[in-house]
Enzyme design. Structure first.
Site, PDB file in Angstrom:
ATOM      1  N   CYS A  56       0.852  -1.193   0.000  1.00  0.00           N
ATOM      2  CA  CYS A  56       0.000   0.000   0.000  1.00  0.00           C
ATOM      3  C   CYS A  56       0.891   1.248   0.000  1.00  0.00           C
ATOM      4  O   CYS A  56       2.006   1.236   0.514  1.00  0.00           O
ATOM      5  CB  CYS A  56      -0.898   0.002   1.235  1.00  0.00           C
ATOM      6  SG  CYS A  56      -2.054   1.398   1.265  1.00  0.00           S
ATOM      7  N   HIS A  94      -2.178  -3.894   5.059  1.00  0.00           N
ATOM      8  CA  HIS A  94      -1.966  -3.474   6.457  1.00  0.00           C
ATOM      9  C   HIS A  94      -3.303  -3.193   7.122  1.00  0.00           C
ATOM     10  O   HIS A  94      -4.224  -2.673   6.489  1.00  0.00           O
ATOM     11  CB  HIS A  94      -1.041  -2.245   6.520  1.00  0.00           C
ATOM     12  CG  HIS A  94      -1.636  -1.012   5.926  1.00  0.00           C
ATOM     13  ND1 HIS A  94      -2.171   0.003   6.690  1.00  0.00           N
ATOM     14  CD2 HIS A  94      -1.810  -0.637   4.637  1.00  0.00           C
ATOM     15  CE1 HIS A  94      -2.622   0.956   5.888  1.00  0.00           C
ATOM     16  NE2 HIS A  94      -2.421   0.603   4.639  1.00  0.00           N
ATOM     17  N   ARG A 111       3.069   4.736   6.395  1.00  0.00           N
ATOM     18  CA  ARG A 111       3.520   3.988   7.585  1.00  0.00           C
ATOM     19  C   ARG A 111       4.028   2.592   7.258  1.00  0.00           C
ATOM     20  O   ARG A 111       4.414   1.842   8.147  1.00  0.00           O
ATOM     21  CB  ARG A 111       2.362   3.887   8.587  1.00  0.00           C
ATOM     22  CG  ARG A 111       1.870   5.230   9.077  1.00  0.00           C
ATOM     23  CD  ARG A 111       0.522   5.098   9.752  1.00  0.00           C
ATOM     24  NE  ARG A 111      -0.506   4.644   8.813  1.00  0.00           N
ATOM     25  CZ  ARG A 111      -1.776   4.393   9.141  1.00  0.00           C
ATOM     26  NH1 ARG A 111      -2.161   4.524  10.400  1.00  0.00           N
ATOM     27  NH2 ARG A 111      -2.642   4.002   8.243  1.00  0.00           N
TER      28      ARG A 111
HETATM   29 CO    CO Z   1      -3.443   1.248   2.993  1.00  0.00          CO
END
Ligand code: CO
Length: 211
Positions: free
Chosen positions: A43, A99, A47
């Site tokens: 993604c 995630h 983070r």
């Molecule tokens: Co994402």
């Protein structure tokens, strides 16, 4: 803001100095070319930095990232990365890493209209529809989105397996493995979903290509 921007460039100089301190040949070796064993499809979320969370140095991971780590078979960007990674670099592992708490997946579960991105989110919504029976009975919204994240990763691993690129590679060699992982931004740990595919035997017959 200007200070922040300049800080990034000074960080780079410090990083170069640190690397050369550890290994004076570090950049000379990398300049010779790359032979990464891994293609990472993750993604775009800030983070989830691919190399950092698996402790992989430069040269080990070929990376493709988009919103919600999707494998869309008409996406020329994804297909180009996949073709190059599989047929030129000859990676051994393709990892789809989602995630928990993924904003793209959360948006796909809701009805909000965001703009152009609605059309990308549609691909994720399709995964909700395909898993409607399982997802609709999960009452806790956080648990539901997290399960949705896992199911989406599994679906994208299957989407990889359905491509002519991966099936063509499987016809020629047996060392290409597809994996599905989910990273938890809250504790930094990766969960291996144990959905590894090494051939097209588990695909519905309509997706199997005679290559
Ligand atoms: Co994402």
């Amino acid at each position: 803001m200007e200070t922040y921007y300049n800080q990034l460039l000074s960080n780079n100089k410090k990083w170069v100095a640190d690397k050369l301190n550890e290994d004076p040949e570090f950049f000379i070796k990398l300049a010779h070319g790359q032979k990464p064993p891994v293609l990472w499809i993750g993604c775009s979320d800030s983070r989830v930095p691919a190399n950092e969370i698996i402790g992989a140095p430069p040269g080990e991971v070929f990376v493709h990232r988009n919103i919600a780590n999707m494998v869309v078979h008409s996406d020329m960007n994804l297909l180009s990365v996949l073709d190059y990674a599989v047929n030129v670099l000859e990676v051994k592992h393709i990892i789809v890493c989602g995630h928990y708490g993924c904003g793209g997946v959360q948006t796909a579960m809701a009805n909000s209209h965001v703009g152009l991105i609605d059309n990308w989110i549609r691909h994720i919504k399709d995964v909700y529809r395909m898993n409607y029976e399982e997802l609709q009975v999960i009452e806790n919204p956080k648990e539901r989105v997290n399960r949705y994240v896992e199911l989406n990763v599994f679906e994208q691993v299957c989407n990889l397996a359905k491509t002519s690129i991966v099936q063509g590679a499987w016809e020629r060699r047996s060392d290409l493995h597809l994996h599905g992982w989910v990273y938890d931004v809250a504790d930094g740990l990766i969960k291996d979903l144990q959905v590894t595919l090494k051939d097209n035997s588990s695909l519905q017959s309509v997706y199997k290509l005679d290559i």
